[in-house]
Design a protein around this motif. Structure first.
Motif, short mmCIF file in Angstrom:
data_model
loop_
_atom_site.label_atom_id
_atom_site.label_comp_id
_atom_site.label_asym_id
_atom_site.label_seq_id
_atom_site.Cartn_x
_atom_site.Cartn_y
_atom_site.Cartn_z
N THR A 63 0.84 -1.20 0.00
CA THR A 63 0.00 0.00 0.00
C THR A 63 0.87 1.25 0.00
O THR A 63 0.62 2.21 -0.72
N ASP A 161 -6.80 -1.55 -3.46
CA ASP A 161 -6.11 -2.24 -2.37
C ASP A 161 -6.80 -3.55 -2.00
O ASP A 161 -8.02 -3.59 -1.84
N GLU A 162 -6.00 -4.59 -1.85
CA GLU A 162 -6.47 -5.90 -1.41
C GLU A 162 -7.56 -6.43 -2.33
O GLU A 162 -8.65 -6.83 -1.90
#
Ligand SMILES: Nc1ncnc2c1ncn2[C@@H]1O[C@H](COP(=O)(O)OP(=O)(O)OP(=O)(O)O)[C@@H](O)[C@H]1O
Ligand SMILES: [Mg+2]
Length: 417
Positions: A63, A161-162
């Protein structure tokens, strides 16, 4: 907002890096230390206008890479945090029903006039339907991060993200954006990016991502850094810990990563540990110090019990430690493992597992089952995953392949004494 009818996509080169070294230097100036592979990937991303997919264990700087890329290039960061059950209205756009309703109420009189001379309901509905395009126009569109990034008049960094936590349906929604930097909205048209965003996707590898998604991205497996880079990262964070102690600390952390922990300590935890030791004014990493502060980096009760048993070895400065690469065991992140060469240091003796230890992770006997159930391959066939092994087979489409781990695991060395 630019639609394809207006003009084609253009790319923005204003923020490009001059070279791989330029990437390294500018990221370092922003407090993010890269290695050659990482810097090269970022350089290529900005030159090829390709999204980058970062996979790797928790806390290795995935990140942060996107955040630093935004800081370094002066671009705004737009972030889509993915989660299970997320649908495209939270990722792409949704219609602002509240606003539509407000407008229709305020325009009640006008709407009344439109249907005034109709004699049947069908006719009235037809008239109202003619006004659809007014209510399904840009004015009533609520953009979410993906559309925001594509429609932005300024170049941006888009962090997805993710992405492994999102459902496969959302992953499919991303494909158009990742390949064309455009989003199709049936009622309006195709929105095309004026400036190709720098897109960074991250994954903790809790499930396989589709081959279609991977194909559109530059792929990088971000592993634990080698000892020197981890030391440099700690030094860059002004933790207040003396260099000699930080060096020992990195060695200890690397030994911990060799244990069969459910969650191996990440870079961010090494930093936390360094700060903790500095605050405590520690002058030596003795067995006592390690025992009383291990909980800063080891977060599961079972892991803590194992690590505590290893304290005599951990506090021995003459123990052999792996040289570079990750050298971690099976326990990082969400239960995915990496194959790696055997370290020279003999593996710690297997610790007998008590029923309590086995079941403590998620608070009961069903904990491990729950985690195992979560850690299942996706529901598609092998073509979807681009894998030669069947999802769920022992070679494990969900596991990171040994090749990935091995890429950054370059052998072992004896710690200099
Ligand atoms: N290369 C690096 N240079 C400087 N700091 C780093 C680096 N890598 C990691 N860090 C530090 O580690 C912290 C954690 O990184 P980050 O949150 O990006 O990890 P992550 O891989 O996204 O983890 P997760 O999968 O849990 O979200 C960062 O805030 C940063 O302080
Ligand atoms: Mg992260």
């Amino acid at each position: 907002m630019t639609t394809s009818q207006d003009q084609p996509a253009t790319t923005d080169r204003g923020s490009d890096f001059a070279s791989v070294d330029d990437v390294r230097e500018r990221f370092a100036a922003a407090g993010y230390l890269t290695d050659e592979r990482l810097a090269t990937t970022v350089f290529l991303q900005t030159r090829l206008d390709k999204p980058v997919l970062l996979e790797g264990p928790a806390g290795v700087g995935k990140t942060q890479l996107a955040q630093s890329l935004a800081a370094v290039t002066g671009r705004k960061l737009l972030r889509l945090q993915c989660y299970e059950g997320q649908d495209e209205t939270k990722a792409l756009y949704e219609w602002d029903y509240g606003k539509q309703l407000l407008y229709t109420q305020m325009l009640r009189e006008k709407i009344g006039q439109i249907v005034d001379d109709t004699s049947t309901i069908a006719e009235a509905v037809e008239r109202i339907a003619d006004q659809d395009s007014v209510f399904f126009s840009e004015r009533f569109l609520a953009p979410r991060p993906l559309l925001e990034a594509i429609a932005s008049p300024e170049p941006v960094v888009l962090l997805i993200d993710e992405v492994d936590r999102a459902d496969e349906a959302l992953e499919a929604v991303l494909l158009e954006l990742l390949a064309e930097y455009q989003i199709s909205i049936p009622e309006i048209g195709t929105v095309v990016a004026e400036h190709a965003p720098y897109v960074v996707l991250t994954s903790n590898n809790t499930r396989d991502l589709s081959a279609a998604l991977k194909r559109r991205c530059l792929h990088l497996f971000l592993d634990y850094p080698d000892a020197q880079r981890e030391l440099d990262i700690i030094a860059s964070k002004d933790t207040g810990l003396a260099e000699s102690l930080a060096t020992r600390l990195v060695e200890v952390v690397r030994q911990l990563r060799e244990l069969d922990l459910r969650k191996a300590p990440s870079i961010s935890e090494t930093i936390d540990w360094a700060r903790t030791l500095a605050v405590l004014g520690v002058s030596e990493l003795s067995a006592d110090v390690l025992s009383s502060t291990l909980n800063v980096v080891v977060k599961y009760e079972r892991d803590l019990a194992r690590a505590l048993r290893e304290v005599p070895a951990l506090s021995d400065p003459n123990a052999e430690v792996p040289d570079s690469g990750h050298g971690h065991g099976h326990g990082h992140g969400e239960g995915h493992g990496h194959g790696h060469e055997e370290p020279k240091r003999p593996a710690p003796a297997p610790v007998p597992r008590t029923p309590v230890e086995d079941d403590d992770d998620l608070g009961g006997p069903s904990g491990r089952e729950k985690r195992a159930a979560k850690d299942q391959p996706g529901r598609h066939d092998e073509a979807y995953y681009g894998s030669t092994s069947k999802p769920g087979s022992s070679s494990g489409s969900r596991s990171v392949s040994s090749g990935q781990g091995a890429r950054s695991f370059q052998g072992t060395r004896k710690r200099p004494v």
